[in-house]
Design a protein around this motif. Sequence first.
Motif, PDB file in Angstrom:
ATOM      1  N   ALA A  21       1.963 -14.299 -17.847  1.00 31.19           N
ATOM      2  CA  ALA A  21       2.685 -13.854 -16.655  1.00 31.19           C
ATOM      3  C   ALA A  21       2.205 -12.448 -16.299  1.00 31.19           C
ATOM      4  N   VAL A  22       2.204 -12.167 -14.990  1.00 32.90           N
ATOM      5  CA  VAL A  22       1.786 -10.855 -14.501  1.00 32.90           C
ATOM      6  C   VAL A  22       2.866 -10.342 -13.571  1.00 32.90           C
ATOM      7  N   ILE A  23       3.279  -9.092 -13.783  1.00 31.79           N
ATOM      8  CA  ILE A  23       4.302  -8.488 -12.943  1.00 31.79           C
ATOM      9  C   ILE A  23       3.779  -7.163 -12.411  1.00 31.79           C
ATOM     10  N   LEU A  24       3.997  -6.931 -11.122  1.00 29.88           N
ATOM     11  CA  LEU A  24       3.712  -5.638 -10.511  1.00 29.88           C
ATOM     12  C   LEU A  24       5.040  -5.004 -10.143  1.00 29.88           C
ATOM     13  N   VAL A  25       5.328  -3.853 -10.752  1.00 25.30           N
ATOM     14  CA  VAL A  25       6.600  -3.168 -10.514  1.00 25.30           C
ATOM     15  C   VAL A  25       6.298  -1.768  -9.993  1.00 25.30           C
ATOM     16  N   PRO A  26       6.942  -1.351  -8.899  1.00 19.04           N
ATOM     17  CA  PRO A  26       6.747   0.030  -8.439  1.00 19.04           C
ATOM     18  C   PRO A  26       6.988   1.015  -9.572  1.00 19.04           C
ATOM     19  N   LEU A  27       6.153   2.013  -9.673  1.00 20.53           N
ATOM     20  CA  LEU A  27       6.208   2.934 -10.801  1.00 20.53           C
ATOM     21  C   LEU A  27       7.594   3.528 -10.979  1.00 20.53           C
ATOM     22  N   LYS A  28       8.274   3.835  -9.883  1.00 17.19           N
ATOM     23  CA  LYS A  28       9.597   4.457  -9.996  1.00 17.19           C
ATOM     24  C   LYS A  28      10.633   3.504 -10.575  1.00 17.19           C
ATOM     25  N   GLU A  29      10.352   2.182 -10.549  1.00 14.67           N
ATOM     26  CA  GLU A  29      11.296   1.196 -11.095  1.00 14.67           C
ATOM     27  C   GLU A  29      10.832   0.609 -12.416  1.00 14.67           C
ATOM     28  N   SER A  30       9.646   0.977 -12.880  1.00 11.06           N
ATOM     29  CA  SER A  30       9.074   0.296 -14.039  1.00 11.06           C
ATOM     30  C   SER A  30       9.860   0.532 -15.312  1.00 11.06           C
ATOM     31  N   ASN A  56      10.990  -5.944  -4.073  1.00 12.03           N
ATOM     32  CA  ASN A  56       9.949  -4.926  -4.118  1.00 12.03           C
ATOM     33  C   ASN A  56       9.013  -5.132  -5.302  1.00 12.03           C
ATOM     34  N   LYS A  57       9.177  -6.246  -5.985  1.00 13.46           N
ATOM     35  CA  LYS A  57       8.398  -6.556  -7.179  1.00 13.46           C
ATOM     36  C   LYS A  57       7.542  -7.781  -6.905  1.00 13.46           C
ATOM     37  N   TRP A  58       6.375  -7.859  -7.562  1.00 14.30           N
ATOM     38  CA  TRP A  58       5.483  -9.010  -7.403  1.00 14.30           C
ATOM     39  C   TRP A  58       5.384  -9.729  -8.748  1.00 14.30           C
ATOM     40  N   GLU A  59       5.404 -11.068  -8.695  1.00 14.85           N
ATOM     41  CA  GLU A  59       5.351 -11.859  -9.929  1.00 14.85           C
ATOM     42  C   GLU A  59       4.337 -12.973  -9.782  1.00 14.85           C
ATOM     43  N   GLY A  60       3.609 -13.245 -10.843  1.00 14.89           N
ATOM     44  CA  GLY A  60       2.636 -14.338 -10.790  1.00 14.89           C
ATOM     45  C   GLY A  60       1.985 -14.568 -12.130  1.00 14.89           C
ATOM     46  N   TYR A  61       0.745 -15.070 -12.089  1.00 11.70           N
ATOM     47  CA  TYR A  61       0.061 -15.466 -13.315  1.00 11.70           C
ATOM     48  C   TYR A  61      -1.407 -15.052 -13.267  1.00 11.70           C
ATOM     49  N   SER A  95      -3.014   0.782  -7.883  1.00 13.96           N
ATOM     50  CA  SER A  95      -2.634   1.048  -6.496  1.00 13.96           C
ATOM     51  C   SER A  95      -3.494   0.185  -5.585  1.00 13.96           C
ATOM     52  N   PHE A  96      -3.059   0.038  -4.331  1.00 17.36           N
ATOM     53  CA  PHE A  96      -3.729  -0.843  -3.394  1.00 17.36           C
ATOM     54  C   PHE A  96      -4.090  -0.045  -2.141  1.00 17.36           C
ATOM     55  N   CYS A  97      -5.390   0.152  -1.948  1.00 20.46           N
ATOM     56  CA  CYS A  97      -5.869   0.949  -0.828  1.00 20.46           C
ATOM     57  C   CYS A  97      -5.848   0.119   0.454  1.00 20.46           C
ATOM     58  N   LYS A  98      -5.714   0.817   1.582  1.00 23.54           N
ATOM     59  CA  LYS A  98      -5.571   0.116   2.850  1.00 23.54           C
ATOM     60  C   LYS A  98      -6.845  -0.595   3.282  1.00 23.54           C
ATOM     61  N   ASN A  99      -7.972  -0.232   2.691  1.00 24.44           N
ATOM     62  CA  ASN A  99      -9.212  -0.925   3.051  1.00 24.44           C
ATOM     63  C   ASN A  99      -9.471  -2.161   2.197  1.00 24.44           C
ATOM     64  N   THR A 115       0.807  -1.226   0.000  1.00 20.43           N
ATOM     65  CA  THR A 115       0.000   0.000   0.000  1.00 20.43           C
ATOM     66  C   THR A 115       0.840   1.276   0.000  1.00 20.43           C
ATOM     67  N   GLN A 116       2.160   1.140   0.015  1.00 17.10           N
ATOM     68  CA  GLN A 116       3.026   2.326   0.030  1.00 17.10           C
ATOM     69  C   GLN A 116       3.467   2.751  -1.365  1.00 17.10           C
ATOM     70  N   ASN A 117       3.088   2.019  -2.407  1.00 17.69           N
ATOM     71  CA  ASN A 117       3.550   2.313  -3.757  1.00 17.69           C
ATOM     72  C   ASN A 117       2.395   2.368  -4.742  1.00 17.69           C
ATOM     73  N   ILE A 118       2.638   3.071  -5.830  1.00 19.67           N
ATOM     74  CA  ILE A 118       1.822   2.929  -7.032  1.00 19.67           C
ATOM     75  C   ILE A 118       2.597   2.005  -7.967  1.00 19.67           C
ATOM     76  N   TYR A 119       1.881   1.074  -8.601  1.00 23.47           N
ATOM     77  CA  TYR A 119       2.532   0.053  -9.398  1.00 23.47           C
ATOM     78  C   TYR A 119       2.127   0.146 -10.867  1.00 23.47           C
ATOM     79  N   ARG A 120       2.991  -0.408 -11.688  1.00 19.44           N
ATOM     80  CA  ARG A 120       2.609  -0.697 -13.070  1.00 19.44           C
ATOM     81  C   ARG A 120       2.361  -2.196 -13.159  1.00 19.44           C
TER      82      ARG A 120
END
Length: 407
Positions: free
Chosen positions: A102-111, A89-94, A43-47, A26-31
């Motif tokens: 394949a699905v990847i979530l990368v913080p916007l600053k690293e995308s 700091n990256k998420w990987e899956g399907y 993005s992932f909200c805390k709720n 929840t601390q990042n915006i992702y691509r």
Amino acid sequence: MKISPIPFWFPSCKDEDQRDLALLLTQNIYRLIIPDKESSLISFCKNGLVGIGNDEEKKHWDIIRYGERSYLEIYSSTSRLYSLVCNSNKWEGYSMNNAEDAVILVPLKESQKYYAFAFKMNGNGIISNYNCIHVQLSGQLGNCLRNISTIKILADSLGYNWDIDLSKSNSPNATIQVIEKLFPDKIKYYPEGTYIDFSELKLMTFFDIYGTNSHPIVEAIIDRFPAFEFGAKHIYSARPSTMSNEIYLKNKLQFYAEIDWPIEILREVEEFIRSHCSGDLSNFIGIHIRHTDNFQDYLKTTLKLNTSLEIFIEKLRSLGNESILICTDNPEVRKRIESEFPDLRIVFPTTVDSLYQPLFEMYLLSQTKYIIGSYSSTFSYEASFIKGNNLELYTGGNWIRYNICQR
């Protein structure tokens, strides 16, 4: 008006590891990237709600534990969409809708850094670097050669490139050094995040046993593979589903025929044959007796796949006056055979550089007229492909001959 959390995220019900992952999430915006298909901001909200995105459909997320690992799961209002694991700091899956995506979530600053790894440019813009498969080594020499030959044949059938990524290998250092000698032009080291790992269970459909080796020629078919660059770590002999066993066998023999064998090994082999086999090993029967770690392997012992020493001794008695080369990983086996058969013409490999000893013995076996091997041993299996030796294995209470030779 107070908005209550949606019912898919209750921090109080989660363990510390899951709460830490949620905080990171929840601390990042992702691509969100599906290579060669799409990307979007997320993005992932805390709720528990998922924000931004390319559509207006509400989505939610949760951190779920399966076994020892925690997974990020993303849902629509009606179904589970993605399942991912955290890697730094990256998420990987399907994708749950299509396991090949394949699905990847990368913080916007690293995308942008990720895009530099995962995509390449051509005249039409950015395209997925889909045309390469990366071998990731696992196990010892026989397992590694089995993996490499499988991936090479698959890559050739698809028109892809292939290489060996040593940055993701977990084989013993001595085995890696031998592989470097055998395939010097294919050795690569890639930064983390360069490509997607595609598991053997997603890549292959197994005919019989999964978890250890079984059939010497083909153990599985490859009937689903991603349309993007990926890496594979496995120990199996698997053919593309569109390829017959006969063509696969032909391609595998060609794979071994094209290897530039180290001159050190060829010289040791030549000297051994001259000194111990009267200059000709082709009249010998080669026997490989694996009798160490395989008897501690859970599946091999549970399924009774191991060939006992007593079975080999009985086989030796049936061979009469044949000339025999015996390779074994157990010095006690050699002592037993020498004491039981003092009158048979039996030779054992000499000792060479420890780095090359396994390759030396495998190559010696390939020079014999046929090989009697240990069932569920890739050392026995792969030795039979080097020059195309027929292979005899004890399975199901009988000795069975497998026709490898196509001459």
